[in-house]
Design a protein around this motif. Structure first.
Motif, PDB file in Angstrom:
ATOM      1  N   TRP A  36      38.082  34.161  42.944  1.00 34.44           N
ATOM      2  CA  TRP A  36      38.945  34.580  43.014  1.00 34.44           C
ATOM      3  C   TRP A  36      40.436  34.284  44.213  1.00 34.44           C
ATOM      4  O   TRP A  36      41.466  34.250  43.752  1.00 34.44           O
ATOM      5  CB  TRP A  36      39.321  35.907  42.202  1.00 34.44           C
ATOM      6  CG  TRP A  36      39.983  36.479  42.046  1.00 34.44           C
ATOM      7  CD1 TRP A  36      40.395  37.923  42.669  1.00 34.44           C
ATOM      8  CD2 TRP A  36      40.883  36.325  40.774  1.00 34.44           C
ATOM      9  NE1 TRP A  36      41.164  37.863  42.351  1.00 34.44           N
ATOM     10  CE2 TRP A  36      41.298  37.434  40.364  1.00 34.44           C
ATOM     11  CE3 TRP A  36      41.322  35.372  40.103  1.00 34.44           C
ATOM     12  CZ2 TRP A  36      42.806  37.465  40.012  1.00 34.44           C
ATOM     13  CZ3 TRP A  36      42.556  35.414  38.839  1.00 34.44           C
ATOM     14  CH2 TRP A  36      42.996  36.382  39.521  1.00 34.44           C
ATOM     15  N   SER A  37      39.284  34.262  44.954  1.00 38.86           N
ATOM     16  CA  SER A  37      40.588  34.984  46.201  1.00 38.86           C
ATOM     17  C   SER A  37      41.212  33.455  46.208  1.00 38.86           C
ATOM     18  O   SER A  37      42.143  33.427  47.087  1.00 38.86           O
ATOM     19  CB  SER A  37      39.294  34.911  47.967  1.00 38.86           C
ATOM     20  OG  SER A  37      38.878  37.067  47.585  1.00 38.86           O
ATOM     21  N   MET A  38      40.102  32.780  46.705  1.00 39.70           N
ATOM     22  CA  MET A  38      41.022  31.371  47.208  1.00 39.70           C
ATOM     23  C   MET A  38      42.093  31.389  45.633  1.00 39.70           C
ATOM     24  O   MET A  38      42.918  30.422  46.094  1.00 39.70           O
ATOM     25  CB  MET A  38      39.490  29.632  46.226  1.00 39.70           C
ATOM     26  CG  MET A  38      38.635  29.947  47.600  1.00 39.70           C
ATOM     27  SD  MET A  38      37.168  28.822  47.298  1.00 39.70           S
ATOM     28  CE  MET A  38      37.819  27.803  46.919  1.00 39.70           C
ATOM     29  N   ILE A  39      41.677  31.425  44.493  1.00 42.08           N
ATOM     30  CA  ILE A  39      42.597  31.203  43.030  1.00 42.08           C
ATOM     31  C   ILE A  39      43.833  31.598  43.389  1.00 42.08           C
ATOM     32  O   ILE A  39      44.906  31.352  43.919  1.00 42.08           O
ATOM     33  CB  ILE A  39      42.638  31.387  41.836  1.00 42.08           C
ATOM     34  CG1 ILE A  39      41.343  30.483  41.511  1.00 42.08           C
ATOM     35  CG2 ILE A  39      43.278  31.720  41.147  1.00 42.08           C
ATOM     36  CD1 ILE A  39      40.250  31.072  40.465  1.00 42.08           C
ATOM     37  N   ILE A  40      44.240  32.976  44.410  1.00 45.39           N
ATOM     38  CA  ILE A  40      45.128  33.843  44.396  1.00 45.39           C
ATOM     39  C   ILE A  40      45.724  33.629  45.686  1.00 45.39           C
ATOM     40  O   ILE A  40      47.270  32.781  45.549  1.00 45.39           O
ATOM     41  CB  ILE A  40      44.485  35.892  44.595  1.00 45.39           C
ATOM     42  CG1 ILE A  40      44.376  36.151  43.769  1.00 45.39           C
ATOM     43  CG2 ILE A  40      45.558  35.947  45.572  1.00 45.39           C
ATOM     44  CD1 ILE A  40      43.846  37.801  43.485  1.00 45.39           C
ATOM     45  N   VAL A  79      51.159  30.664  48.296  1.00 42.72           N
ATOM     46  CA  VAL A  79      51.286  29.060  49.108  1.00 42.72           C
ATOM     47  C   VAL A  79      52.421  28.676  47.864  1.00 42.72           C
ATOM     48  O   VAL A  79      53.181  28.147  48.773  1.00 42.72           O
ATOM     49  CB  VAL A  79      50.298  28.414  48.689  1.00 42.72           C
ATOM     50  CG1 VAL A  79      50.065  27.620  50.012  1.00 42.72           C
ATOM     51  CG2 VAL A  79      49.600  28.984  50.204  1.00 42.72           C
ATOM     52  N   ILE A  80      51.785  28.345  46.445  1.00 49.39           N
ATOM     53  CA  ILE A  80      52.887  28.107  45.944  1.00 49.39           C
ATOM     54  C   ILE A  80      54.114  28.468  45.599  1.00 49.39           C
ATOM     55  O   ILE A  80      54.715  27.620  45.313  1.00 49.39           O
ATOM     56  CB  ILE A  80      52.058  27.454  44.448  1.00 49.39           C
ATOM     57  CG1 ILE A  80      51.384  26.190  44.855  1.00 49.39           C
ATOM     58  CG2 ILE A  80      53.294  27.410  44.000  1.00 49.39           C
ATOM     59  CD1 ILE A  80      50.125  26.022  43.354  1.00 49.39           C
ATOM     60  N   TRP A  81      54.214  29.914  45.615  1.00 43.40           N
ATOM     61  CA  TRP A  81      54.841  30.543  45.546  1.00 43.40           C
ATOM     62  C   TRP A  81      55.974  30.584  46.316  1.00 43.40           C
ATOM     63  O   TRP A  81      57.115  30.864  46.348  1.00 43.40           O
ATOM     64  CB  TRP A  81      54.951  32.455  45.317  1.00 43.40           C
ATOM     65  CG  TRP A  81      55.604  32.798  45.145  1.00 43.40           C
ATOM     66  CD1 TRP A  81      55.670  34.370  46.163  1.00 43.40           C
ATOM     67  CD2 TRP A  81      56.609  33.573  44.423  1.00 43.40           C
ATOM     68  NE1 TRP A  81      56.741  35.072  45.239  1.00 43.40           N
ATOM     69  CE2 TRP A  81      57.544  34.439  45.093  1.00 43.40           C
ATOM     70  CE3 TRP A  81      57.503  32.522  42.870  1.00 43.40           C
ATOM     71  CZ2 TRP A  81      58.663  34.223  44.302  1.00 43.40           C
ATOM     72  CZ3 TRP A  81      58.633  32.445  42.783  1.00 43.40           C
ATOM     73  CH2 TRP A  81      58.829  34.347  42.974  1.00 43.40           C
TER      74      TRP A  81
END
Length: 130
Positions: free
Chosen positions: A14-18, A23-25
């Motif tokens: 979950w931390s990696m997904i967030i 970064v994408i944002w």
């Protein structure tokens, strides 16, 4: 004290997904701001308004900009890439000088105009082919 065994796999995932979406944002916001400042079809006040809109209401500002300007962003990006490629091709062409065939052609023009003799032409041709 937190150690690796106390942080379950799903929390790590979950931390990696967030982090990935964060970064994408940031990337999308920077891309929108770069596009706003590169535009030459709008004035300074319109650029300032878009920047304020993106900074004050980031989600709404970026989404509206992407919806309204998606075609323009693509066209500006394609034109930028094409102009960079053209500049690079011109630079390579100017730097390379056209190779040995171009040198021989220049020497032939000089021979035809009488600036150099046949012996000088032969020497330049031999030098170009070497």
């Amino acid at each position: 004290m937190v150690i690796a065994a106390d942080y379950p796999f799903m929390d790590v995932l979950w931390s990696m997904i967030i982090f990935f979406f964060w970064v994408i944002w940031i990337w999308i916001v920077i891309t929108v701001l770069i596009d706003v400042f590169r535009r030459s079809d709008i004035g300074g006040w319109a650029k300032a308004a878009w920047v304020v809109f993106v900074v004050i209401l980031p989600w709404l500002g970026v989404l509206i900009y992407l919806i309204v300007q998606h075609d323009g962003m693509r066209e500006r990006s394609v034109k930028e890439v094409q102009s960079q490629r053209q500049e690079f091709d011109d630079y390579v062409r100017d730097t390379a000088g056209g190779g040995s065939a171009a040198e021989i052609a220049k020497a032939k023009e000089l021979l035809d105009s009488g600036v150099i003799t046949q012996d000088e032409f032969a020497a330049l041709k031999a030098k170009a082919l070497a």
